[in-house]
Design an enzyme around this catalytic site. Structure first.
Site, PDB file in Angstrom:
ATOM      1  N   VAL A 103       0.913  -1.150   0.004  1.00 14.75           N
ATOM      2  CA  VAL A 103      -0.056  -0.187   0.147  1.00 14.75           C
ATOM      3  C   VAL A 103       0.817   1.370   0.110  1.00 14.75           C
ATOM      4  O   VAL A 103       1.794   1.560   0.751  1.00 14.75           O
ATOM      5  CB  VAL A 103      -0.799   0.116   1.184  1.00 14.75           C
ATOM      6  CG1 VAL A 103      -1.829   1.221   1.089  1.00 14.75           C
ATOM      7  CG2 VAL A 103      -1.668  -1.416   1.412  1.00 14.75           C
ATOM      8  N   HIS A 104       0.768   2.245  -0.994  1.00 17.09           N
ATOM      9  CA  HIS A 104       1.548   3.184  -0.969  1.00 17.09           C
ATOM     10  C   HIS A 104       1.085   4.636  -1.669  1.00 17.09           C
ATOM     11  O   HIS A 104       1.470   5.395  -1.686  1.00 17.09           O
ATOM     12  CB  HIS A 104       3.109   3.014  -1.545  1.00 17.09           C
ATOM     13  CG  HIS A 104       3.109   3.267  -3.066  1.00 17.09           C
ATOM     14  ND1 HIS A 104       2.685   2.111  -3.713  1.00 17.09           N
ATOM     15  CD2 HIS A 104       3.468   4.195  -3.816  1.00 17.09           C
ATOM     16  CE1 HIS A 104       2.848   2.372  -5.140  1.00 17.09           C
ATOM     17  NE2 HIS A 104       3.224   3.511  -5.145  1.00 17.09           N
ATOM     18  N   ARG A 105      -0.259   4.118  -2.500  1.00 15.24           N
ATOM     19  CA  ARG A 105      -0.650   5.211  -3.353  1.00 15.24           C
ATOM     20  C   ARG A 105      -1.418   6.276  -2.604  1.00 15.24           C
ATOM     21  O   ARG A 105      -1.859   6.055  -1.731  1.00 15.24           O
ATOM     22  CB  ARG A 105      -1.687   4.971  -4.131  1.00 15.24           C
ATOM     23  CG  ARG A 105      -1.981   4.482  -5.374  1.00 15.24           C
ATOM     24  CD  ARG A 105      -1.438   5.030  -6.654  1.00 15.24           C
ATOM     25  NE  ARG A 105      -0.713   3.969  -7.245  1.00 15.24           N
ATOM     26  CZ  ARG A 105       0.519   4.207  -7.935  1.00 15.24           C
ATOM     27  NH1 ARG A 105       0.945   5.443  -8.060  1.00 15.24           N
ATOM     28  NH2 ARG A 105       1.364   3.470  -8.424  1.00 15.24           N
ATOM     29  N   ARG A 135       6.365   5.924   3.192  1.00 14.76           N
ATOM     30  CA  ARG A 135       5.108   6.807   3.116  1.00 14.76           C
ATOM     31  C   ARG A 135       4.105   5.879   3.920  1.00 14.76           C
ATOM     32  O   ARG A 135       3.574   6.942   4.845  1.00 14.76           O
ATOM     33  CB  ARG A 135       4.661   6.788   1.556  1.00 14.76           C
ATOM     34  CG  ARG A 135       3.287   7.602   1.512  1.00 14.76           C
ATOM     35  CD  ARG A 135       2.594   6.996   0.455  1.00 14.76           C
ATOM     36  NE  ARG A 135       2.901   7.978  -0.937  1.00 14.76           N
ATOM     37  CZ  ARG A 135       2.537   9.195  -1.182  1.00 14.76           C
ATOM     38  NH1 ARG A 135       1.780  10.011  -0.586  1.00 14.76           N
ATOM     39  NH2 ARG A 135       3.236   9.720  -2.247  1.00 14.76           N
TER      40      ARG A 135
END
Ligand code: UD1
Length: 352
Positions: A204-206, A237
């Site tokens: 998960v990084h968007r 992030r």
């Protein structure tokens, strides 16, 4: 002929690994510039070492910042470089990051021919920073290397046909080239105690997921309810955002992993849950089901037969997708019309 190639973020290092090799084979002189967008050792250095990517001739060391600060710092550094020391015959960029668009604008304003690898992708969601980067970069490019016919069609719909070449997907070259090496050098037992097929892999990084606390909590809550443990190599992030969250013990957080480690983790997973672009493709190429935690995908070919399913951040959709099996063989896409995608780039530019 000298090509100046600008890289800065993880997926660009992987693409450069195969394209730089092909350029060298074709006798083209290439110099890499690292913008410094990704700077942690496990987001950057590990890829250069493991994949044998030539060391960058320059590192602009821009680091993190708002979009304007980061992109502006890259443009300032690159402009100085091409004006004062390294004026190349071409500038090459990959994908859709801030490093891509910064280099595209510098190239266009300095009248240096611009090559965009992975051109023509569209999510049709302008809330994504990457979509803005793609639109601007494609518009400024002289050579637009497209991974699929879908990408060619997107460009045509925006009136771009000149310099457009369907060369296949350089990420498919990378997956094929490095999969065997991954199995040999990064066996699953070196990465986790879990057995093959006994875990889901997630990333998960968007921004659309990490910057919305409700959405991020829904995703992590649901990952904690899956029927197998979840291995989660976490982007910095996201790590910052989940530091204060109470996570289910079935979620095992790992530091960001190398490319070979990632190929091993995908190949041995039950399924992959992600919001990454590249990972959707790698998962389907390696024959595993993908569940994409976004509302849309640039890689629509992956959706065929249910091999990739769009679930947004809906807990019910995520849980349903984990229990639904895809139909038939995984879709084939990204093939080069001749040879390899990276070989076609090198041959085209050599004769340009
Ligand atoms: C970028 C790209 C995205 C790509 C992704 C791959 C843009 C707009 N986005 O997103 O298209 O899919 O890379 O990973 O260019 N950070 C660190 N260490 C690092 C790198 C980042 O701690 O080595 C942290 C910083 O706090 C930073 C945040 O992560 O503020 C986000 O990094 P940034 O460079 O803005 O973009 P990515 O999220 O990595």
């Amino acid at each position: 002929m000298t090509i100046l190639t600008i890289v800065g973020a993880r997926p660009q290092f992987i693409k450069a690994a195969v394209v730089s090799h092909a350029l060298k084979e074709a006798g083209i002189h290439e110099m890499l510039v690292h913008t410094g967008q990704h700077y942690d050792a496990d987001m950057s250095d590990v890829f250069f070492g493991e994949l044998g990517i030539p060391a960058p001739a320059h590192n602009l060391e821009v680091g993190s910042g708002s979009h304007a600060l980061q992109t502006g710092a890259m443009m300032t550094g690159l402009e100085r470089l091409v004006e004062e020391s390294e004026r190349p015959d071409m500038i090459m960029v990959y994908g859709d990051t801030n490093s891509t668009v910064a280099a595209a604008m510098v190239a266009a304003k300095a009248s240096i021919p611009l090559v965009h690898v992975e051109a023509g992708l569209r999510s049709f969601n302008r809330a994504m920073p990457e979509e803005i980067n793609r639109i601007v970069t494609d518009r400024l490019s002289d050579w637009l290397f497209c991974p699929t016919q879908t990408a060619v069609d997107h460009l045509a719909a925006e009136g771009m046909t000149e310099g457009v070449i369907m060369n296949g997907d350089v990420m498919l070259d990378a997956t094929r080239f490095f999969a065997q090496r991954a199995a040999e050098q990064r066996p699953l037992s070196s990465l986790t105690d879990l057995e093959p097929g006994a875990y889901h892999l997630a990333t998960v990084h968007r921004a659309e997921n990490t910057d919305d606390p409700g959405r991020l909590a829904a995703i992590f809550d649901t990952l904690g309810k899956l029927d197998s443990p979840v291995l989660l190599p976490l982007h910095p992030r996201t790590r910052q955002k989940v530091a204060s969250m109470d996570l289910s013990p079935s979620i095992q957080i790992l530091p960001p992993v190398s490319y070979l480690a990632m190929l091993t983790l995908i190949s041995n997973s039950r399924s992959v849950l992600t919001d990454s672009g590249g990972l959707q493709k790698e998962t389907v190429w390696l024959g595993k089901p993908c569940i994409t935690m976004r509302g849309e995908t640039e890689w629509t070919e992956t959706l065929e037969g249910g091999w990739n399913v769009l679930v947004g951040a809906s807990p019910k959709a995520i849980l349903d997708a984990v229990h639904t099996h895809p139909q038939g063989e995984p879709p084939a896409f990204g093939e080069a019309p001749e040879g390899t995608a990276s070989g076609m780039i090198a041959d085209t530019l050599k004769n340009a």
